[in-house]
Write a protein that holds these residues in place. Structure first.
Motif, PDB file in Angstrom:
ATOM      1  N   VAL A 229       0.879  -1.168   0.000  1.00  0.00           N
ATOM      2  CA  VAL A 229       0.000   0.000   0.000  1.00  0.00           C
ATOM      3  C   VAL A 229       0.915   1.216   0.000  1.00  0.00           C
ATOM      4  CG1 VAL A 229      -1.867   1.231   1.142  1.00  0.00           C
ATOM      5  CG2 VAL A 229      -1.758  -1.272   1.286  1.00  0.00           C
ATOM      6  N   SER A 230       1.027   1.855  -1.151  1.00  0.00           N
ATOM      7  CA  SER A 230       1.994   2.929  -1.342  1.00  0.00           C
ATOM      8  C   SER A 230       1.529   4.230  -0.700  1.00  0.00           C
ATOM      9  CB  SER A 230       2.221   3.155  -2.836  1.00  0.00           C
ATOM     10  OG  SER A 230       3.019   4.296  -3.062  1.00  0.00           O
ATOM     11  N   ARG A 231       2.467   4.985  -0.182  1.00  0.00           N
ATOM     12  CA  ARG A 231       2.154   6.352   0.233  1.00  0.00           C
ATOM     13  C   ARG A 231       1.938   7.211  -0.999  1.00  0.00           C
ATOM     14  NH1 ARG A 231       6.390   8.977  -1.745  1.00  0.00           N
ATOM     15  NH2 ARG A 231       8.516   8.499  -1.086  1.00  0.00           N
ATOM     16  N   THR A 232       1.556   8.465  -0.767  1.00  0.00           N
ATOM     17  CA  THR A 232       1.406   9.416  -1.864  1.00  0.00           C
ATOM     18  C   THR A 232       2.668   9.437  -2.717  1.00  0.00           C
ATOM     19  OG1 THR A 232      -0.078  10.834  -0.606  1.00  0.00           O
ATOM     20  CG2 THR A 232       1.115  11.856  -2.423  1.00  0.00           C
ATOM     21  N   SER A 233       2.496   9.412  -4.007  1.00  0.00           N
ATOM     22  CA  SER A 233       3.637   9.499  -4.909  1.00  0.00           C
ATOM     23  C   SER A 233       3.944  10.964  -5.193  1.00  0.00           C
ATOM     24  CB  SER A 233       3.346   8.774  -6.227  1.00  0.00           C
ATOM     25  OG  SER A 233       4.333   9.094  -7.185  1.00  0.00           O
ATOM     26  N   TYR A 234       5.101  11.418  -4.757  1.00  0.00           N
ATOM     27  CA  TYR A 234       5.496  12.799  -5.047  1.00  0.00           C
ATOM     28  C   TYR A 234       5.827  12.954  -6.525  1.00  0.00           C
ATOM     29  CZ  TYR A 234       6.044  12.324  -0.014  1.00  0.00           C
ATOM     30  OH  TYR A 234       5.831  12.031   1.307  1.00  0.00           O
ATOM     31  N   GLU A 235       6.267  11.857  -7.133  1.00  0.00           N
ATOM     32  CA  GLU A 235       6.515  11.903  -8.575  1.00  0.00           C
ATOM     33  C   GLU A 235       5.218  12.159  -9.332  1.00  0.00           C
ATOM     34  OE1 GLU A 235       7.870   8.940 -12.226  1.00  0.00           O
ATOM     35  OE2 GLU A 235       8.608   8.530 -10.201  1.00  0.00           O
ATOM     36  N   ALA A 236       4.146  11.493  -8.917  1.00  0.00           N
ATOM     37  CA  ALA A 236       2.862  11.676  -9.601  1.00  0.00           C
ATOM     38  C   ALA A 236       2.357  13.107  -9.477  1.00  0.00           C
ATOM     39  CB  ALA A 236       1.829  10.704  -9.039  1.00  0.00           C
ATOM     40  N   ARG A 237       2.655  13.743  -8.357  1.00  0.00           N
ATOM     41  CA  ARG A 237       2.201  15.114  -8.129  1.00  0.00           C
ATOM     42  C   ARG A 237       3.131  16.149  -8.736  1.00  0.00           C
ATOM     43  NH1 ARG A 237      -0.543  15.504  -2.099  1.00  0.00           N
ATOM     44  NH2 ARG A 237      -2.028  13.811  -2.391  1.00  0.00           N
ATOM     45  N   ALA A 238       4.293  15.724  -9.194  1.00  0.00           N
ATOM     46  CA  ALA A 238       5.234  16.638  -9.815  1.00  0.00           C
ATOM     47  C   ALA A 238       4.750  16.972 -11.226  1.00  0.00           C
ATOM     48  CB  ALA A 238       6.623  16.010  -9.857  1.00  0.00           C
ATOM     49  N   THR A 239       4.398  18.213 -11.446  1.00  0.00           N
ATOM     50  CA  THR A 239       3.793  18.597 -12.730  1.00  0.00           C
ATOM     51  C   THR A 239       4.777  18.560 -13.891  1.00  0.00           C
ATOM     52  OG1 THR A 239       4.182  20.911 -12.100  1.00  0.00           O
ATOM     53  CG2 THR A 239       1.995  19.995 -11.671  1.00  0.00           C
ATOM     54  N   SER A 240       6.056  18.713 -13.588  1.00  0.00           N
ATOM     55  CA  SER A 240       7.079  18.646 -14.636  1.00  0.00           C
ATOM     56  C   SER A 240       8.443  18.535 -13.969  1.00  0.00           C
ATOM     57  CB  SER A 240       7.049  19.902 -15.520  1.00  0.00           C
ATOM     58  OG  SER A 240       7.522  21.036 -14.792  1.00  0.00           O
ATOM     59  N   VAL A 241       9.444  18.129 -14.744  1.00  0.00           N
ATOM     60  CA  VAL A 241      10.809  18.080 -14.226  1.00  0.00           C
ATOM     61  C   VAL A 241      11.307  19.488 -13.948  1.00  0.00           C
ATOM     62  CG1 VAL A 241      13.194  17.418 -14.756  1.00  0.00           C
ATOM     63  CG2 VAL A 241      11.305  15.905 -15.395  1.00  0.00           C
ATOM     64  N   PHE A 242      10.902  20.460 -14.745  1.00  0.00           N
ATOM     65  CA  PHE A 242      11.323  21.844 -14.541  1.00  0.00           C
ATOM     66  C   PHE A 242      10.838  22.363 -13.192  1.00  0.00           C
ATOM     67  CE2 PHE A 242      10.990  26.426 -14.770  1.00  0.00           C
ATOM     68  CZ  PHE A 242      12.130  26.822 -15.453  1.00  0.00           C
ATOM     69  N   ASP A 243       9.581  22.074 -12.855  1.00  0.00           N
ATOM     70  CA  ASP A 243       8.999  22.602 -11.621  1.00  0.00           C
ATOM     71  C   ASP A 243       9.380  21.790 -10.392  1.00  0.00           C
ATOM     72  OD1 ASP A 243       7.382  24.852 -12.657  1.00  0.00           O
ATOM     73  OD2 ASP A 243       6.338  23.264 -13.758  1.00  0.00           O
ATOM     74  N   TYR A 244       9.597  20.491 -10.570  1.00  0.00           N
ATOM     75  CA  TYR A 244       9.953  19.604  -9.464  1.00  0.00           C
ATOM     76  C   TYR A 244      11.086  18.674  -9.910  1.00  0.00           C
ATOM     77  CZ  TYR A 244       5.621  21.235  -7.340  1.00  0.00           C
ATOM     78  OH  TYR A 244       4.627  22.035  -6.811  1.00  0.00           O
ATOM     79  N   PRO A 245      12.289  19.209 -10.027  1.00  0.00           N
ATOM     80  CA  PRO A 245      13.385  18.411 -10.605  1.00  0.00           C
ATOM     81  C   PRO A 245      13.809  17.217  -9.761  1.00  0.00           C
ATOM     82  CG  PRO A 245      14.194  20.496  -9.734  1.00  0.00           C
ATOM     83  CD  PRO A 245      12.706  20.577  -9.704  1.00  0.00           C
ATOM     84  N   LEU A 246      13.557  17.252  -8.454  1.00  0.00           N
ATOM     85  CA  LEU A 246      13.922  16.131  -7.586  1.00  0.00           C
ATOM     86  C   LEU A 246      12.750  15.185  -7.390  1.00  0.00           C
ATOM     87  CD1 LEU A 246      15.918  18.135  -4.884  1.00  0.00           C
ATOM     88  CD2 LEU A 246      16.837  16.889  -6.840  1.00  0.00           C
ATOM     89  N   SER A 247      11.585  15.735  -7.024  1.00  0.00           N
ATOM     90  CA  SER A 247      10.395  14.896  -6.809  1.00  0.00           C
ATOM     91  C   SER A 247      10.084  14.036  -8.016  1.00  0.00           C
ATOM     92  CB  SER A 247       9.177  15.776  -6.511  1.00  0.00           C
ATOM     93  OG  SER A 247       9.391  16.643  -5.440  1.00  0.00           O
ATOM     94  N   SER A 248      10.271  14.597  -9.194  1.00  0.00           N
ATOM     95  CA  SER A 248       9.863  13.914 -10.420  1.00  0.00           C
ATOM     96  C   SER A 248      10.791  12.777 -10.816  1.00  0.00           C
ATOM     97  CB  SER A 248       9.792  14.925 -11.574  1.00  0.00           C
ATOM     98  OG  SER A 248      11.073  15.502 -11.809  1.00  0.00           O
ATOM     99  N   ARG A 249      12.003  12.725 -10.242  1.00  0.00           N
ATOM    100  CA  ARG A 249      12.989  11.731 -10.706  1.00  0.00           C
ATOM    101  C   ARG A 249      13.593  10.870  -9.616  1.00  0.00           C
ATOM    102  NH1 ARG A 249      17.443  14.963 -13.631  1.00  0.00           N
ATOM    103  NH2 ARG A 249      17.067  16.429 -11.922  1.00  0.00           N
ATOM    104  N   PHE A 250      13.468  11.293  -8.350  1.00  0.00           N
ATOM    105  CA  PHE A 250      14.178  10.592  -7.278  1.00  0.00           C
ATOM    106  C   PHE A 250      13.268  10.262  -6.091  1.00  0.00           C
ATOM    107  CE2 PHE A 250      17.309  13.533  -9.316  1.00  0.00           C
ATOM    108  CZ  PHE A 250      17.996  12.568 -10.027  1.00  0.00           C
ATOM    109  N   ASP A 251      12.029   9.929  -6.375  1.00  0.00           N
ATOM    110  CA  ASP A 251      11.087   9.570  -5.318  1.00  0.00           C
ATOM    111  C   ASP A 251      11.130   8.056  -5.134  1.00  0.00           C
ATOM    112  OD1 ASP A 251       9.071   9.461  -3.470  1.00  0.00           O
ATOM    113  OD2 ASP A 251       7.449   9.794  -4.907  1.00  0.00           O
ATOM    114  N   GLU A 252      11.881   7.593  -4.130  1.00  0.00           N
ATOM    115  CA  GLU A 252      12.080   6.146  -3.978  1.00  0.00           C
ATOM    116  C   GLU A 252      10.874   5.443  -3.377  1.00  0.00           C
ATOM    117  OE1 GLU A 252      15.447   5.381  -1.486  1.00  0.00           O
ATOM    118  OE2 GLU A 252      14.828   6.845   0.007  1.00  0.00           O
TER     119      GLU A 252
END
Length: 488
Positions: A229-252
């Motif tokens: 049962v996954s927690r909220t995905s910060y990657e899913a909420r990251a609207t773009s790599v430009f706006d969320y360069p870490l959340s979008s690529r490094f959410d383990e």
């Protein structure tokens, strides 16, 4: 040979059961909540095939010519331990220190188990051969091992056997000729949804009455009955790599791991109904200090990155040369070098593994220092950089789309800039800073760095146990014994 990133991604299409936002994930490799972060992990595997890093990241297992991830090796000298540290550093830099549970983390711990397999023998069950076989299988097949060791936070005043229901904490419910059946849950399964296998264990001490809960084993993530049962995905909420360069690529990712009558073959069981051995597998082997070795190098790297962000922000604000700002930057660099010094000392103080047949392990006392210093440093670093950045972190356009609209872009070009930085470069930098300092992703990392090795009431007493308090007391006693009433 180590697998490629493509091979790693293909291995994840195995029917694993992951629940997110009320829906079951069909393919974790293409799902918008996971795909970019998995791509970052795939990039780590690809680095092992890059001629610039291959010899740093990989080496042959003893008795073999096939190279494996260096993290799997059992070091027999200080130089070999340092070589593992250099490999940790390369992968840490590739993810800027934001993947705490990259594949090399548990690889090193499993090698720690295999260093002293006798710890797993005794009583009515002998898991020593299973541990060694598991270590070789993980290394030779280049498998990603995750782990989960903590019971759900139901009622921490009661042991597992006294909870309101028998199956809240994972336990054995039946024994078969070919294995055992387990039921219950574990937390926190960091990166478990991204792994090939998950190791289940217990780190806290338990009484003999808790034997049903005293288990250590490893199963494939796609084993029937294993559910995430996954927690909220910060990657899913990251609207773009430009706006969320870490959340979008490094959410383990982190998940609750539920075992619904999961069958575990005997050959995958390491400890069975022995509370003392569940605890000893981490403390009488190099497993736990191997955790800390990896974590120390990753934190050092992460603080390098955050200090670099602070320097770029100060330069963008044209305040870098102001004495008060230089003082703040100096403080950050001091904390960074404190983290680096501990990481170096962990390796430099390498010590023989008791019963390890010539193997060495990271310094236990310096590893314990890392347990205390790391969780204290990280929030202080974040707070200092927030002071440097000021209101610029919250006065940002909502997304990259504002820069693409001519009218809005003209306003930003006039009002959101600084000497040497046009609006786009300044916004891009501050978006990075916000994702590292103030986003939901950043909040998770603040919490993670404080607690990923346990609560302070757990690890601080460990420093006393693993250190040499009598030696310090003896020095103070020598002073007391050096004078008396006759010396007035």
């Amino acid at each position: 040979m180590t697998r490629t990133g493509k091979e790693y991604l293909e291995s994840l299409r195995d029917g694993r059961v992951i629940w997110l936002d009320g829906e079951q994930v069909d393919d974790v490799t293409t799902h918008p909540a996971f795909r970019r972060s998995l791509g970052s992990i795939a990039g780590l595997y690809d680095l092992t095939h890059d001629e610039r890093y291959e010899d740093v990241l990989t080496a042959p297992l003893p008795g073999s010519t096939e190279k494996v991830l260096r993290a799997h090796l059992i070091p027999t000298s200080k130089d070999e331990l340092r070589a593992k540290g250099r490999a940790f550093k390369v992968w840490s830099e590739a993810t800027f220190g934001f993947f705490g549970r990259s594949p090399d983390y548990m690889a090193s711990a499993v090698a720690g188990f295999a260093t002293v397999p006798e710890v797993f023998a005794g009583g009515e069950f002998d898991g020593s051969a299973n541990v060694v076989a598991h270590w070789r299988r993980m290394a030779e097949n280049d498998l990603y091992q995750a782990h989960t060791l903590v019971n759900p936070q139901i009622d921490r005043t009661k042991p597992p056997s006294e909870q309101e229901e028998d199956d809240l904490c994972l336990r054995v419910v039946s024994e078969r000729g070919d294995g055992i059946v387990v039921r219950g849950a574990k937390m926190i399964g960091t990166a478990a949804a991204f792994a090939d296998e998950i190791l289940v264990g217990v780190t806290q001490r338990m009484s003999p009455a808790e034997a049903d809960y005293a288990l250590s084993f490893s199963v494939q993530v796609a084993t029937p009955g294993v559910k995430f049962v996954s927690r909220t995905s910060y990657e899913a909420r990251a609207t773009s790599v430009f706006d969320y360069p870490l959340s979008s690529r490094f959410d383990e990712n982190d998940a609750l791991v539920v075992f619904d009558d999961v069958f575990v073959p005997w050959e995958r069981v390491f400890v069975y109904r022995e509370p003392d051995k569940c605890h000893q597998q981490f403390w009488r082997t190099p497993a736990f200090v191997s955790f800390v070795h990896h974590g120390a190098i990753r934190l050092w790297t992460k603080l390098e990155f955050l200090t670099g962000v602070a320097i770029l922000v100060a330069r963008a604000n044209n305040t870098y040369d102001l004495p008060p700002v230089r003082m703040q930057i100096g403080k950050l660099m001091t904390w960074l070098n404190t983290a680096k010094a501990i990481a170096v000392a962990i390796e430099d103080g390498a010590e023989p593994v008791p019963g390890g047949g010539g193997a060495v392990m990271p310094s236990r006392e310096m590893s314990c220092a890392q347990l205390a210093v790391g969780p204290d440093l990280y929030p202080r670093v974040l707070a200092e950089i927030k002071l440097l950045a000021g209101g610029g972190l919250i006065q940002l356009p909502s997304s990259f789309r504002d820069l693409r609209h001519p009218e809005v872009a003209a306003l930003l070009a006039k009002y959101v800039r600084s000497p040497g930085h046009d609006s786009e470069s300044r916004i891009k930098l501050l978006k990075l800073a916000w994702d590292a300092l103030g986003s939901e992703f950043a909040g998770r990392h603040d919490q993670y760095e404080r607690f990923y090795h346990g609560s302070p009431h757990v690890y601080l007493p460990t420093i006393v146990r693993e250190g040499d308090p009598d030696a310090y007391a003896a020095l103070a006693r020598r002073c007391l014994d050096g004078y008396g009433l006759d010396d007035l």
